[in-house]
Design an enzyme around this catalytic site. Structure first.
Site, short mmCIF file in Angstrom:
data_model
loop_
_atom_site.label_atom_id
_atom_site.label_comp_id
_atom_site.label_asym_id
_atom_site.label_seq_id
_atom_site.Cartn_x
_atom_site.Cartn_y
_atom_site.Cartn_z
N TRP A 110 29.88 40.70 37.71
CA TRP A 110 30.54 40.49 36.46
C TRP A 110 29.43 39.97 35.62
CZ3 TRP A 110 34.20 43.10 34.84
CH2 TRP A 110 35.38 43.57 35.78
N ASP A 157 32.55 32.57 32.30
CA ASP A 157 33.63 33.42 32.39
C ASP A 157 34.19 32.89 33.87
OD1 ASP A 157 35.09 35.59 33.33
OD2 ASP A 157 33.35 37.09 33.62
N LYS A 177 44.04 37.14 37.04
CA LYS A 177 43.79 36.73 38.67
C LYS A 177 44.80 35.28 38.60
CE LYS A 177 40.35 39.66 37.97
NZ LYS A 177 39.00 39.89 37.18
#
Ligand SMILES: *Cc1c(COP(=O)(O)O)cnc(C)c1O
Length: 356
Positions: free
Chosen positions: A102, A168, A192
Site C-alpha cells: 500500500w 493511510d 475494513k
C-alpha cells in the site's frame, strides 16, 4: 440463518448488531416511511445522521477542533492522488516510507505529481529511525501505519519534526486510540474498520486546507469539500449512515481503549500460537506485527489448498493470503469476535495434528 467467521481483508465483517439495526430500519427510518437510502442528503434527517456521525467520530478519536473531518468518495486510493494535488506544486519534494504494497501504491501515484524521496524501505520490519533519510524540504511525510497485505505495523508514530505527517490508516483506524494532533492528515477507506465500501474518511488539519493546485479536480480539493460539509456533490449516503451506526456501536463497546484491549488480546493469541508451532510461520519481526492483519505460511506449502478447503468447510472464510505474499492471512478487525480467533486457532491446531 447461520453466520460464518469471515477473515476477509476488505470488505470485511461488520458488527452484527449494526447490520441488525440497519435491517430493522431499512424500509422505514425512524418513522419517516422512507429508507435512509431514499432521502435527500440535504434534508434534515440525513443532516442529522451526518452531524452525529462526525460528532461521534470526533469523540471516539479525540479529534482536536482545528481538524476537519470529511466523508468522501473514491476510497483511500483517491486520496493517493488528492494528497499531492492539495499539498504540492510540480517540482516539490515529498517523503514516503515504503513498507509494503500500500505504501508503494501511494508513492507511485505521488510520483505523477511531485518528486518522491523514499525515507526508508522494508517489508518485514520497521526500519530503525537512525537509517531514515528525511529530506529538509519535503512538503509532507507519508506512511502506512498498518500494511494490510504484509501485516507490518508501526506501533509508534514516526517523529518527522515539523513536517506534516500523513497516514493511510485504512486498515487500522479505530482499532486503538491515537494522538490525532501528531498528524497533518489521516485518511482511511471504510471497508475494513468503518463500514461498507464506498466512502473514505479524511481528517485534515485546517492549515493544510486551501492550497490545492489550480488543476486539482474540484472533488479532490479538501477546501471545496470542507466548505460544503462533504456535500459538494451527492455523498455516499448509505455507507455514511452505516459508518454512523458503527461509531455508535464502538461507543457502546466502551470506545477505543476497550476495543484496543480486545484487539491486542485477539492478535496476541494468534501470534503466540503461530510462534509456538513449527507448522506455521509469520515472517514479520515480532515487535512490528500488525494487530489487524495476520499473514502466515504453512511449513509445507503443498498443503495450502487443503488448508483453505478445510477451513472454509469449518466456517472460517477467506483465509487465502494476498497473491503478492501467498500463504494465508487472517484479518481480525474490530468486528471479528474473539470467538472467531479462538475457532481459527483451534482449527489450526487440529490441522497441524492431522497433517504435521
Ligand atoms: C484497502 C486499503 C487501501 C485501498 O482502499 P480503497 O478504499 O479500496 O481505495 C489503501 N490503503 C490501505 C492500507 C488499505 O488497507
Amino acid at each position: 440463518m447461520s453466520r460464518v467467521f469471515n477473515f476477509s481483508a476488505g470488505p470485511a465483517m461488520l458488527p452484527e448488531p449494526v447490520m441488525r439495526q440497519a435491517q430493522a430500519e431499512f424500509l422505514d427510518w425512524h418513522g419517516t416511511g422512507m429508507s435512509i437510502m431514499e432521502m435527500s442528503h440535504r434534508g434534515k434527517e440525513f443532516s442529522q445522521v451526518a452531524e452525529e456521525s462526525e460528532a461521534d467520530l470526533r469523540q471516539l478519536m479525540g479529534i482536536p477542533d482545528n481538524y476537519r473531518v470529511l466523508f468522501l468518495h473514491g476510497g483511500a486510493t483517491m486520496q493517493f492522488s488528492a494528497i499531492p494535488l492539495n499539498l504540492t506544486r510540480p517540482g516539490d519534494t515529498v517523503d514516503y516510507f515504503n513498507t509494503g504494497a500500500w505504501s508503494k501504491k501511494a508513492l507511485n501515484e505521488a510520483k505523477r505529481y511531485a518528486n518522491v524521496n523514499i525515507v526508508a524501505e522494508h517489508t518485514t520490519e520497521i526500519p530503525d529511525p537512525s537509517t531514515w533519510r528525511l529530506s529538509d524540504n519535503a512538503k509532507y511525510v507519508h506512511y502506512t501505519p498498518n500494511e494490510t497485505i504484509g501485516g507490518l505495523q508501526f506501533h509508534t508514530i514516526p517523529d518527522v519534526g515539523d513536517k506534516p505527517l500523513i497516514a493511510d490508516m485504512s486498515s487500522c483506524i479505530l482499532s486503538e486510540p491515537i494522538d490525532v494532533s501528531k498528524f497533518g492528515m489521516i485518511y482511511a477507506g471504510a471497508q475494513k474498520n468503518i463500514g461498507p465500501a464506498g466512502i473514505a474518511i479524511v481528517i485534515v488539519r485546517e492549515d493544510l486546507i486551501g492550497h490545492a493546485r489550480e488543476d486539482c479536480p474540484r472533488l479532490l480539493d479538501w477546501k471545496v469539500q470542507a466548505d460544503a460539509g462533504s456535500m459538494d456533490n451527492t455523498p455516499a449516503t448509505f455507507p455514511w449512515y452505516m459508518a454512523s451506526l458503527v461509531f455508535k456501536w464502538l461507543k457502546a463497546q466502551g470506545g477505543l481503549e476497550k476495543i484496543a484491549e480486545i484487539n491486542r488480546r485477539k492478535a496476541k493469541k494468534l501470534y503466540d500460537y503461530i510462534d509456538a508451532s513449527d507448522f506455521y510461520h509469520n515472517p514479520v519481526r515480532p515487535e512490528d506485527r500488525s494487530i489487524m492483519n495476520v499473514p502466515f505460511t504453512l511449513a509445507d506449502s503443498s498443503l495450502d489448498k487443503v488448508f483453505l478447503q478445510e477451513s472454509d468447510q469449518a466456517g472460517l472464510k477467506n483465509l487465502k493470503g494476498h497473491r503478492l505474499v501467498g500463504g494465508m492471512r487472517a484479518s481480525i478487525y474490530n468486528a471479528m469476535p474473539e470467538e472467531g480467533v479462538d475457532a481459527l486457532i483451534e482449527f489450526m491446531q487440529e490441522f497441524a495434528r492431522k497433517y504435521g
